[in-house]
Design an enzyme around this catalytic site. Structure first.
Site, PDB file in Angstrom:
ATOM      1  N   GLY A 105      -5.176  -4.448   0.739  1.00 29.44           N
ATOM      2  CA  GLY A 105      -4.498  -4.806   2.108  1.00 29.44           C
ATOM      3  C   GLY A 105      -5.126  -6.078   2.488  1.00 29.44           C
ATOM      4  O   GLY A 105      -5.163  -6.419   3.624  1.00 29.44           O
ATOM      5  N   ASP A 159      -9.251  -4.417  -5.791  1.00 32.53           N
ATOM      6  CA  ASP A 159      -8.762  -3.230  -5.207  1.00 32.53           C
ATOM      7  C   ASP A 159      -9.016  -1.984  -6.205  1.00 32.53           C
ATOM      8  O   ASP A 159      -8.520  -2.079  -7.579  1.00 32.53           O
ATOM      9  CB  ASP A 159      -7.272  -3.382  -5.084  1.00 32.53           C
ATOM     10  CG  ASP A 159      -6.447  -2.412  -4.552  1.00 32.53           C
ATOM     11  OD1 ASP A 159      -6.861  -1.340  -4.121  1.00 32.53           O
ATOM     12  OD2 ASP A 159      -5.130  -2.311  -4.358  1.00 32.53           O
ATOM     13  N   SER A 206       0.736  -1.197   0.148  1.00 27.34           N
ATOM     14  CA  SER A 206      -0.027  -0.241   0.103  1.00 27.34           C
ATOM     15  C   SER A 206       0.775   1.365   0.091  1.00 27.34           C
ATOM     16  O   SER A 206       1.663   1.469  -0.869  1.00 27.34           O
ATOM     17  CB  SER A 206      -0.842  -0.035   1.191  1.00 27.34           C
ATOM     18  OG  SER A 206      -1.994   1.085   1.209  1.00 27.34           O
TER      19      SER A 206
END
Length: 237
Positions: A208, A177, A79
């Protein structure tokens, strides 16, 4: 081998420790894996403003590193940590670092991608478009847009990619995502410029996923990806 993992949230380190244990147990020739956090008291802006060469990484810096193999250093991040790994790749190049593993890198841009535009349909997602925009408002200098080079690798004023050398890189994206398309585009454009970059997509996973469940099949797949990439880029073994 030394493995630097960039992660910003101390509260999720247990899951990352599990990942590192899995890699240490399964990866061939792994000698040392080091979990590293670049956070300091100056707040989130420092993550990007103070990305520097890994000058502290030397045998005398820490007794824990005394027996490490400094011929084999990998940098990874998940991330926002993936964004830090990207900026380190720009600074470090291929000379000292074997390779870079960017896991769902947190890139941005003023123009919406398809995966961002469609993200409104999944209100239960771990990362929402509103949350992503809020992160950039907090992180970027006042007056900047999401096309700032800190957020958008291809934004105005960014690196002249034709002149930049980067080491081997694998970019891992997740199907669900909202940042998926940015990671895919990042890898595609760098490959078109002759960089050694691979993009791997994990089906069914969201942003995540490693933080959410370190024992999921998606994490098993991720461990296999990292193991293969590391094995392909080891030196002198």
């Amino acid at each position: 081998m030394i493995f630097l993992f960039m992660k910003l949230n101390w509260g999720l380190h247990l899951n990352f420790s599990s990942l590192l244990f899995s890699l240490t147990y399964h990866a061939i020739h792994t000698r040392l894996m080091l979990l590293h956090d670049l956070r300091n008291e100056d707040g989130i802006k420092s993550f990007f403003q103070e990305v520097t060469a890994v000058n502290w990484l030397r045998p005398e810096a820490d007794p824990f590193l005394a027996d490490a193999d400094f011929n084999n250093i990998f940098i990874s991040g998940e991330s926002a940590g993936g964004g830090i790994a990207h900026h380190l790749a720009l600074k470090m190049g291929p000379t000292r670092i074997n390779g870079y593993i960017l896991l769902q890198p947190f890139f941005g841009g003023a123009e919406r991608t398809e995966s961002e535009a469609c993200s409104h349909a999944d209100a239960s997602a771990s990362l929402t478009l509103e949350g992503s925009d809020q992160c950039w408002r907090m992180a970027l200098p006042v007056g900047s847009t999401r096309d700032d080079p800190l957020a958008n690798p291809f934004g105005p004023g960014g690196p002249r990619w034709e002149e930049v050398e980067v080491g081997p890189m694998v970019v891992v994206v997740a199907e669900r995502d909202l940042l998926r398309d940015r990671g895919v585009e990042y890898g595609k454009r760098l490959r078109e410029l002759g960089k050694k970059v691979e993009v791997v997509e994990i089906e069914g996973a969201e942003h995540g996923f490693l933080s959410l469940d370190s024992l999921s099949p998606a994490v098993d797949e991720l461990v296999a990806i990292i193991k293969r990439f590391v094995g392909e880029n080891l030196r002198g073994l």
